[in-house]
Write a protein that holds these residues in place. Sequence first.
Motif, PDB file in Angstrom:
ATOM      1  N   TYR A 106     -40.112  -9.892 -15.042  1.00  0.00           N
ATOM      2  CA  TYR A 106     -39.027  -9.455 -14.161  1.00  0.00           C
ATOM      3  C   TYR A 106     -39.427  -8.271 -13.284  1.00  0.00           C
ATOM      4  CZ  TYR A 106     -35.702 -12.764 -16.041  1.00  0.00           C
ATOM      5  OH  TYR A 106     -35.057 -13.930 -16.368  1.00  0.00           O
ATOM      6  N   CYS A 166     -32.922  -8.861 -11.662  1.00  0.00           N
ATOM      7  CA  CYS A 166     -34.183  -8.522 -12.325  1.00  0.00           C
ATOM      8  C   CYS A 166     -34.077  -7.174 -13.039  1.00  0.00           C
ATOM      9  CB  CYS A 166     -35.325  -8.480 -11.311  1.00  0.00           C
ATOM     10  SG  CYS A 166     -35.806 -10.106 -10.667  1.00  0.00           S
ATOM     11  N   GLN A 173     -41.262 -10.723 -20.994  1.00  0.00           N
ATOM     12  CA  GLN A 173     -40.118 -10.738 -20.088  1.00  0.00           C
ATOM     13  C   GLN A 173     -40.089  -9.499 -19.194  1.00  0.00           C
ATOM     14  OE1 GLN A 173     -38.272 -13.327 -19.646  1.00  0.00           O
ATOM     15  NE2 GLN A 173     -39.156 -14.484 -21.337  1.00  0.00           N
ATOM     16  N   GLU A 189     -32.064  -7.534 -16.201  1.00  0.00           N
ATOM     17  CA  GLU A 189     -32.843  -8.151 -17.274  1.00  0.00           C
ATOM     18  C   GLU A 189     -33.862  -7.164 -17.850  1.00  0.00           C
ATOM     19  OE1 GLU A 189     -32.540 -11.525 -18.522  1.00  0.00           O
ATOM     20  OE2 GLU A 189     -30.636 -11.009 -17.561  1.00  0.00           O
ATOM     21  N   ARG A 225     -41.308  -9.979 -10.491  1.00  0.00           N
ATOM     22  CA  ARG A 225     -40.400 -10.750  -9.638  1.00  0.00           C
ATOM     23  C   ARG A 225     -39.618  -9.827  -8.706  1.00  0.00           C
ATOM     24  NH1 ARG A 225     -36.751 -15.430 -12.247  1.00  0.00           N
ATOM     25  NH2 ARG A 225     -38.849 -16.290 -12.459  1.00  0.00           N
ATOM     26  N   ARG A 264     -33.667 -14.363  -8.739  1.00  0.00           N
ATOM     27  CA  ARG A 264     -34.723 -13.564  -8.123  1.00  0.00           C
ATOM     28  C   ARG A 264     -34.197 -12.357  -7.352  1.00  0.00           C
ATOM     29  NH1 ARG A 264     -39.697 -16.037  -8.279  1.00  0.00           N
ATOM     30  NH2 ARG A 264     -39.630 -18.129  -9.156  1.00  0.00           N
TER      31      ARG A 264
END
Length: 329
Positions: A166, A243, A162, A246, A169, A238
């Motif tokens: 992120y 991001c 993850q 997260e 992204r 996004r």
Amino acid sequence: MSSLLSRYAECIFWLARFVERAEDLARILDVNETFSRDARGSQNWLSIVQLNADEKRFFEKHPIATADAVIRFYVTDVENPTSIIAAIRAARENARTLRPLISTEMWVHLNVFYNRLKAIDKVDLAPGTLTRSLAWIKESCQTHTGITEGTFFRDQGWYFYQLGRYIERADQTTRLLDIKYHLLLPKTADVGSPVDASQWSALLRSAAGYHAFRRLHSNGITPARVAGFLLLNHRFPRSVYLCLREIDNYLNELRSRYSLRGGSDACNAVDELHAVLSTKTIDEILGAGLHEFIDLIQCQLSDITNRLAVAFFGVLPTVPDVEAVPPPQ
């Protein structure tokens, strides 16, 4: 890291980044082909080369940034390390190292995906079939994400996956916004015209955010609204803000759940960047300079990647750079 070797953690982190990178690039190519046209119907393919900072590498092989040259360079050129096929090849090699940790379904899908990419030819990239080919690439990346969500064991590896996803992204969103924002700034005569609206719609579609944006702003698309949405929105998957939130959550959860001593430097860097995004308005950002603000974010994301590598992957500290460079395979 007692229960997860640093090499495995690194491979999981970059596996996620490479698949995310391939999907984002396929999305950008598809939107540029379909929507990003000027008043004469022509398209700026050079902007995609600039978005990936590939001017030197591209022009060593191609005299001009035509649609055909850019598409081949970014889809099937195995010698281009930023191409889709190179990203999926790297993801597959990382997955090979991770065979003891990932599901059979994850491995089989990536293997089939890569082999099908190798079979893509000129016909698949021709104007009449390109959109279908890029849609298949996007769907294959999303299938990987779904398989991973449904089969990947929720241990330390999940958190590193993850984190990679992120960080990549957020980086891709900043690059897209930086290049397209300045490319699409309209002439005075174009403001509010159908061409102006379609170009800003194209930017949102590149980030898969058009419909979400319209839910918030049904009365019109403006450059400031688009930039604010992609940078600061709290609910768009996004946006750079989401991001970073997260990344912060997964990193703190990883360290606390597994009592890991490393990563405090990375946590501090994430907290600082998240705080900046939490306190700035889009008007303040645009007033001080969007490009400069995005430069700051990209450097910080690269620094966070370096700090994670030092803390968890057994990598010696390096000087931060705008581009996060994947480890040698």
